[in-house]
Design a protein around this motif. Structure first.
Motif, PDB file in Angstrom:
ATOM      1  N   ALA A 121       0.827  -1.206   0.000  1.00 41.85           N
ATOM      2  CA  ALA A 121       0.000   0.000   0.000  1.00 41.85           C
ATOM      3  C   ALA A 121       0.865   1.263   0.000  1.00 41.85           C
ATOM      4  O   ALA A 121       0.565   2.234  -0.722  1.00 41.85           O
ATOM      5  CB  ALA A 121      -0.925  -0.018   1.214  1.00 41.85           C
ATOM      6  N   VAL A 122       1.912   1.275   0.781  1.00 43.87           N
ATOM      7  CA  VAL A 122       2.790   2.442   0.830  1.00 43.87           C
ATOM      8  C   VAL A 122       3.502   2.643  -0.503  1.00 43.87           C
ATOM      9  O   VAL A 122       3.628   3.763  -1.004  1.00 43.87           O
ATOM     10  CB  VAL A 122       3.817   2.306   1.982  1.00 43.87           C
ATOM     11  N   GLN A 123       3.963   1.546  -1.092  1.00 41.93           N
ATOM     12  CA  GLN A 123       4.633   1.654  -2.398  1.00 41.93           C
ATOM     13  C   GLN A 123       3.666   2.197  -3.443  1.00 41.93           C
ATOM     14  O   GLN A 123       4.025   3.041  -4.277  1.00 41.93           O
ATOM     15  CB  GLN A 123       5.172   0.300  -2.841  1.00 41.93           C
ATOM     16  N   ALA A 124       2.415   1.736  -3.419  1.00 44.66           N
ATOM     17  CA  ALA A 124       1.418   2.226  -4.377  1.00 44.66           C
ATOM     18  C   ALA A 124       1.126   3.696  -4.130  1.00 44.66           C
ATOM     19  O   ALA A 124       0.863   4.457  -5.072  1.00 44.66           O
ATOM     20  CB  ALA A 124       0.135   1.397  -4.247  1.00 44.66           C
ATOM     21  N   ALA A 125       1.146   4.111  -2.864  1.00 42.37           N
ATOM     22  CA  ALA A 125       0.917   5.527  -2.539  1.00 42.37           C
ATOM     23  C   ALA A 125       2.045   6.388  -3.107  1.00 42.37           C
ATOM     24  O   ALA A 125       1.799   7.476  -3.648  1.00 42.37           O
ATOM     25  CB  ALA A 125       0.835   5.699  -1.026  1.00 42.37           C
ATOM     26  N   ILE A 126       3.262   5.901  -3.004  1.00 35.45           N
ATOM     27  CA  ILE A 126       4.410   6.638  -3.559  1.00 35.45           C
ATOM     28  C   ILE A 126       4.300   6.714  -5.079  1.00 35.45           C
ATOM     29  O   ILE A 126       4.524   7.770  -5.691  1.00 35.45           O
ATOM     30  CB  ILE A 126       5.732   5.944  -3.160  1.00 35.45           C
ATOM     31  N   ASP A 127       3.917   5.594  -5.698  1.00 33.01           N
ATOM     32  CA  ASP A 127       3.809   5.559  -7.155  1.00 33.01           C
ATOM     33  C   ASP A 127       2.694   6.456  -7.675  1.00 33.01           C
ATOM     34  O   ASP A 127       2.694   6.853  -8.837  1.00 33.01           O
ATOM     35  CB  ASP A 127       3.558   4.116  -7.627  1.00 33.01           C
ATOM     36  N   ALA A 128       1.743   6.791  -6.811  1.00 31.97           N
ATOM     37  CA  ALA A 128       0.595   7.610  -7.222  1.00 31.97           C
ATOM     38  C   ALA A 128       0.932   9.094  -7.266  1.00 31.97           C
ATOM     39  O   ALA A 128       0.093   9.908  -7.654  1.00 31.97           O
ATOM     40  CB  ALA A 128      -0.586   7.375  -6.285  1.00 31.97           C
TER      41      ALA A 128
END
Length: 225
Positions: free
Chosen positions: A217-224
């Motif tokens: 979830a954190v990685q996806a937040a960064i990628d967003a």
């Protein structure tokens, strides 16, 4: 249901010294072996270790106790058919000094033995199904088995329910927002669902998209960004 999070036997901090852990060790005269255990609300706290002989008492029914002598000893009782409080009440009436209930399914459970906050005169602990069955087998060979019981004061305690699951999700959301402050509520929910680890069976959507995955979830937040 969108996502789920851990909510069973989650360890949490409590006011210092108010937490309680159970300690159960068993021995057939050779060496003490500590086994996984839990205790019950409403049971007597045994703050100083106490050791006693284990006596099998079936399902803890009145007729089970009529067949054995548990006076001054620990009753070894199987979970099932009647509720815990009734099993313990029967043990007390039979003169047992304590009760150990072994599960009839994998794992351990917790619960309350009294509804009014009162405390029973004996300690009551639960052990796992396989451990209880092995103790019965050993006792059946004619060996004497003892158990040492203790209630240990700690700064932590394990709890169940949504009160434990909710902080898991909130914590993941906090990490996501720390990584990307621009995320909207809708984006946070979408990421939580998309990155969750699927669980099964889930035919009726009892588990939503699955269990929250903090790292993903954190990685996806960064990628967003």
């Amino acid at each position: 249901m969108a996502v789920v999070a851990p909510g069973v036997a989650v360890v949490s901090s409590v006011p210092m010294g108010t937490g309680r852990e159970s300690s159960v060790a068993v021995s057939n005269g050779q060496k003490d072996v500590k086994v996984a255990s839990s205790t019950f609300q409403g049971a007597k706290e045994i703050l100083t270790p106490e050791t006693n002989v284990l006596v099998p008492a079936g399902l803890g029914k009145v007729e089970d106790f009529a067949k054995v002598d548990v006076k001054g000893k620990y009753a070894l009782i199987s979970r099932g058919e009647i509720n815990f409080s009734e099993k313990v009440e029967n043990a007390i009436k039979a003169g047992a000094a304590g009760a150990i209930i072994y599960n009839n399914a994998p794992g351990l459970i917790q619960g309350a033995l009294t509804d009014d906050g009162s405390v029973l005169p004996i300690g009551v602990f639960m052990i796992e199904q396989t451990v209880g069955q092995e103790l019965l087998r050993v006792i059946g060979t004619g060996k004497q088995v003892t158990a040492t019981l203790q209630t240990v004061a700690t700064d932590y305690s394990a709890f169940d329910g949504t009160s434990m699951a909710t902080p898991h999700v909130s914590g993941v959301v906090a990490l996501m927002k720390a990584a990307n402050k621009a995320l909207t509520g809708a984006q946070v929910k979408e990421i939580l669902k998309r990155t969750a680890t699927p669980l099964s069976p889930n035919s009726a959507n009892e588990l939503g998209a699955g269990i929250v995955n903090a790292e993903a979830a954190v990685q996806a937040a960064i990628d967003a960004k």
